[in-house]
Enzyme design. Structure first.
Site, PDB file in Angstrom:
ATOM      1  N   ASN A  58       0.837  -1.211   0.000  1.00 41.27           N
ATOM      2  CA  ASN A  58       0.000   0.000   0.000  1.00 41.27           C
ATOM      3  C   ASN A  58       0.870   1.259   0.000  1.00 41.27           C
ATOM      4  OD1 ASN A  58      -2.577  -1.449   0.139  1.00 41.27           O
ATOM      5  ND2 ASN A  58      -1.805  -2.105   2.141  1.00 41.27           N
ATOM      6  N   GLY A  91       1.051   3.618   2.831  1.00 36.73           N
ATOM      7  CA  GLY A  91       1.162   4.318   4.105  1.00 36.73           C
ATOM      8  C   GLY A  91       2.575   4.518   4.611  1.00 36.73           C
ATOM      9  N   ASP A  92       3.437   3.521   4.372  1.00 42.21           N
ATOM     10  CA  ASP A  92       4.804   3.686   4.875  1.00 42.21           C
ATOM     11  C   ASP A  92       5.448   4.908   4.234  1.00 42.21           C
ATOM     12  OD1 ASP A  92       4.417   0.389   4.495  1.00 42.21           O
ATOM     13  OD2 ASP A  92       5.092   1.092   6.450  1.00 42.21           O
ATOM     14  N   TYR A 126      -9.650  -0.816   1.674  1.00 44.28           N
ATOM     15  CA  TYR A 126      -9.201  -2.110   1.177  1.00 44.28           C
ATOM     16  C   TYR A 126     -10.431  -2.831   0.634  1.00 44.28           C
ATOM     17  CZ  TYR A 126      -5.568  -0.681   4.483  1.00 44.28           C
ATOM     18  OH  TYR A 126      -4.628   0.059   5.161  1.00 44.28           O
ATOM     19  N   ARG A 169      -8.562   4.659   5.389  1.00 45.24           N
ATOM     20  CA  ARG A 169      -7.986   3.358   5.754  1.00 45.24           C
ATOM     21  C   ARG A 169      -6.621   3.554   6.386  1.00 45.24           C
ATOM     22  NH1 ARG A 169      -6.184   1.223  -0.343  1.00 45.24           N
ATOM     23  NH2 ARG A 169      -3.992   1.761  -0.117  1.00 45.24           N
ATOM     24  N   GLY A 170      -5.937   2.501   6.746  1.00 45.00           N
ATOM     25  CA  GLY A 170      -4.526   2.524   7.132  1.00 45.00           C
ATOM     26  C   GLY A 170      -4.219   3.422   8.302  1.00 45.00           C
ATOM     27  N   GLU A 171      -3.328   4.375   8.080  1.00 43.63           N
ATOM     28  CA  GLU A 171      -2.850   5.220   9.187  1.00 43.63           C
ATOM     29  C   GLU A 171      -2.848   6.685   8.791  1.00 43.63           C
ATOM     30  OE1 GLU A 171       0.646   3.792  11.207  1.00 43.63           O
ATOM     31  OE2 GLU A 171       1.437   5.812  11.438  1.00 43.63           O
ATOM     32  N   ASP A 172      -2.208   7.000   7.675  1.00 46.08           N
ATOM     33  CA  ASP A 172      -2.034   8.410   7.325  1.00 46.08           C
ATOM     34  C   ASP A 172      -3.344   9.042   6.908  1.00 46.08           C
ATOM     35  OD1 ASP A 172      -0.706  10.523   4.926  1.00 46.08           O
ATOM     36  OD2 ASP A 172      -0.163  10.627   7.038  1.00 46.08           O
ATOM     37  N   SER A 173      -4.140   8.379   6.095  1.00 46.79           N
ATOM     38  CA  SER A 173      -5.414   9.001   5.673  1.00 46.79           C
ATOM     39  C   SER A 173      -6.381   9.112   6.850  1.00 46.79           C
ATOM     40  CB  SER A 173      -6.048   8.226   4.520  1.00 46.79           C
ATOM     41  OG  SER A 173      -6.339   6.893   4.893  1.00 46.79           O
TER      42      SER A 173
HETATM   43  O1  TRH Z   1      -2.186   2.953   1.768  1.00 46.31           O
HETATM   44  P1  TRH Z   1      -2.509   2.571   3.168  1.00 46.31           P
HETATM   45  O2  TRH Z   1      -3.350   1.388   3.364  1.00 46.31           O
HETATM   46  O3  TRH Z   1      -1.132   2.328   3.951  1.00 46.31           O
HETATM   47  C1  TRH Z   1      -0.973   1.260   4.871  1.00 46.31           C
HETATM   48  C2  TRH Z   1      -1.130   1.807   6.272  1.00 46.31           C
HETATM   49  O4  TRH Z   1      -0.272   2.916   6.455  1.00 46.31           O
HETATM   50  C3  TRH Z   1      -0.782   0.732   7.285  1.00 46.31           C
HETATM   51  O5  TRH Z   1      -0.783   1.285   8.597  1.00 46.31           O
HETATM   52  C4  TRH Z   1       0.585   0.168   6.985  1.00 46.31           C
HETATM   53  O6  TRH Z   1       0.853  -0.877   7.881  1.00 46.31           O
HETATM   54  C5  TRH Z   1       0.594  -0.345   5.563  1.00 46.31           C
HETATM   55  O7  TRH Z   1       0.314   0.745   4.667  1.00 46.31           O
HETATM   56  C6  TRH Z   1       1.946  -0.918   5.233  1.00 46.31           C
HETATM   57  O8  TRH Z   1      -3.218   3.795   3.878  1.00 46.31           O
HETATM   58  P2  TRH Z   1      -2.691   5.165   4.437  1.00 46.31           P
HETATM   59  O9  TRH Z   1      -1.908   4.959   5.684  1.00 46.31           O
HETATM   60  O10 TRH Z   1      -3.842   6.064   4.488  1.00 46.31           O
HETATM   61  O11 TRH Z   1      -1.661   5.706   3.335  1.00 46.31           O
HETATM   62  C7  TRH Z   1      -2.124   6.183   2.107  1.00 46.31           C
HETATM   63  C8  TRH Z   1      -1.212   7.307   1.676  1.00 46.31           C
HETATM   64  O12 TRH Z   1      -1.336   7.538   0.276  1.00 46.31           O
HETATM   65  C9  TRH Z   1      -1.572   8.611   2.368  1.00 46.31           C
HETATM   66  O13 TRH Z   1      -0.392   9.328   2.672  1.00 46.31           O
HETATM   67  C10 TRH Z   1      -2.365   9.338   1.301  1.00 46.31           C
HETATM   68  C11 TRH Z   1      -1.646   8.908   0.049  1.00 46.31           C
HETATM   69  N1  TRH Z   1      -2.413   9.013  -1.186  1.00 46.31           N
HETATM   70  C12 TRH Z   1      -2.170  10.109  -1.999  1.00 46.31           C
HETATM   71  O14 TRH Z   1      -1.374  10.991  -1.635  1.00 46.31           O
HETATM   72  N2  TRH Z   1      -2.829  10.212  -3.182  1.00 46.31           N
HETATM   73  C13 TRH Z   1      -3.732   9.265  -3.610  1.00 46.31           C
HETATM   74  O15 TRH Z   1      -4.298   9.405  -4.694  1.00 46.31           O
HETATM   75  C14 TRH Z   1      -3.967   8.123  -2.746  1.00 46.31           C
HETATM   76  C15 TRH Z   1      -4.943   7.081  -3.176  1.00 46.31           C
HETATM   77  C16 TRH Z   1      -3.287   8.015  -1.550  1.00 46.31           C
END
Ligand code: TRH
Length: 354
Positions: free
Chosen positions: A15, A17-18, A183, A252-256
């Site tokens: 994904n 988030g990292d 997800y 979802r995840g952490e950052d969003s």
């Molecule tokens: O993508 P994620 O599911 O990331 C996950 C989580 O961080 C989880 O805790 C971690 O263990 C795993 O990765 C490995 O969801 P999250 O955390 O919201 O991260 C998405 C990032 O992508 C966020 O910084 C927003 C960014 N994003 C954009 O900048 N533009 C986009 O069009 C999209 C779809 C996402």
């Protein structure tokens, strides 16, 4: 602390988030006059996520010993394990860098007990060096949340209809806007039925759930009160603007999740599922904090949606009253905004503890 130099190590698990969290931290540090290198093993997402110039130097994951002098601070994001040659160079340095392990975000109680603890390194390339754990969190006993300077002021100035007409489509006066980022989720078809009960503009950011939702939408009898737009990948700044344009965010995840909090609109969180089920406790700890001070009866409709959307309850709840839900989110946001942000705390931490 101008002139302080940082190496942030990021291993992309899956994904976004990292790298999303690491990029946001790197940008924030650079905007405060820090020298920042982001060392990442898969930078592909930055092609769309990074947006405009950031002052961050991006490098591939190193396979050789680092050039000297070493940076002042090394951030090992999410326990990603620094390269051995880098560790050995750190261990032999006369003045080793501060070494921070930036942990995943959780609302659970253990975070307050663990935040800031030292971890002296045993046998191995970094023997004798000390790593400190830095835990993001929702209370003053944690490292706080990423919140770059000026964020909430920019949020207050935001014109959603102007942004929507330029990046998605013009919103009809009677339409509510819903963002669906998640997800794969078996509850998506029932959600579409719920949303179709009132004029709704559904915005679908890129990701696995976009594909699933588009397939479900194709199967629906058209037309109904549900319009949708599938979005391309957006920069992190425009992803924020997407959440700001919405009346209800599924994240979802952490950052969003954190960005939905700062957006100040009702939201439902789909937690990153873990095989051993530990994500359930993590989810419920978060909802407890979201609903702190709210009676069980008043909080039940919101809690029901977090449970349902995360597969913990198959019953499809009615949507709570969005105005009341928004007041709840705004009240928590105000409390969180009164706490020092994560970068401010991290800057203080690396200057006050050895
Ligand atoms: O993508 P994620 O599911 O990331 C996950 C989580 O961080 C989880 O805790 C971690 O263990 C795993 O990765 C490995 O969801 P999250 O955390 O919201 O991260 C998405 C990032 O992508 C966020 O910084 C927003 C960014 N994003 C954009 O900048 N533009 C986009 O069009 C999209 C779809 C996402």
């Amino acid at each position: 602390m101008p002139g302080v130099r940082w190496d942030i190590f990021c291993h992309v698990v899956d994904n976004f988030g990292d790298i999303g969290v690491c990029w946001r931290l790197a940008r924030d540090l650079a905007s405060r006059g820090q020298g920042v290198r982001l060392l990442v093993d898969d930078r592909r997402a930055l092609a769309w996520m990074a947006g405009a110039a950031s002052g961050v130097e991006v490098q591939d994951w190193p396979s050789t010993a680092p050039a000297l002098p070493l940076p002042d601070v090394v951030v090992e994001a999410f326990g990603c394990q620094l390269p051995e040659l880098y560790l050995r160079t750190m261990a032999s340095a006369a003045t080793p860098p501060r070494w921070i392990n930036l942990e995943y975000l959780s609302a659970q109680a253990y975070v307050e007990r663990s935040h800031g603890l030292p971890s002296p390194q045993g046998p191995g390339p970094a023997r004798g060096r000390v790593k400190h754990f830095f835990y993001p969190g929702f209370t003053t006993a944690t490292g706080g949340l990423l919140r770059e300077p000026g964020l909430l002021e920019a949020r207050a100035r935001f014109d959603r209809d102007s942004w929507l007409s330029r990046h998605a489509t013009s919103r009809r006066a009677d339409e509510r806007v819903v963002v669906l980022f998640g997800y794969p989720n078996p509850a998506v078809s029932a959600l579409l039925d719920t949303l179709a009960q009132a004029p709704t503009l559904l915005l679908l950011p890129r990701g696995a759930l976009q594909d699933q939702a588009l397939a479900a939408l194709r199967d629906r009898a058209a037309p109904d009160a549900l319009r949708h737009v599938a979005l391309p990948y957006l920069s992190q700044i425009d992803f924020d603007h997407l959440l700001w344009s919405s009346d209800l965010n599924f994240v979802r995840g952490e950052d969003s999740l954190v960005r939905a909090l700062w957006a100040g609109a009702p939201f439902v969180w789909q937690i990153y599922p873990q095989a051993d089920g530990v994500h359930r406790d993590k989810l419920r700890a978060f909802v407890d904090r979201l609903l702190e001070g709210v009676s069980a009866a008043d909080g039940a409709p919101v809690r029901a949606w977090f449970e349902h959307w995360n597969g913990l309850d198959s019953a499809v709840p009615a949507l709570p009253d969005l105005a009341c839900w928004r007041r709840r989110v705004l009240a928590w946001r105000a409390r969180l905004a009164a706490q020092d942000d994560l970068t401010t705390q991290l800057l203080g931490f690396v200057t006050t503890t050895r």
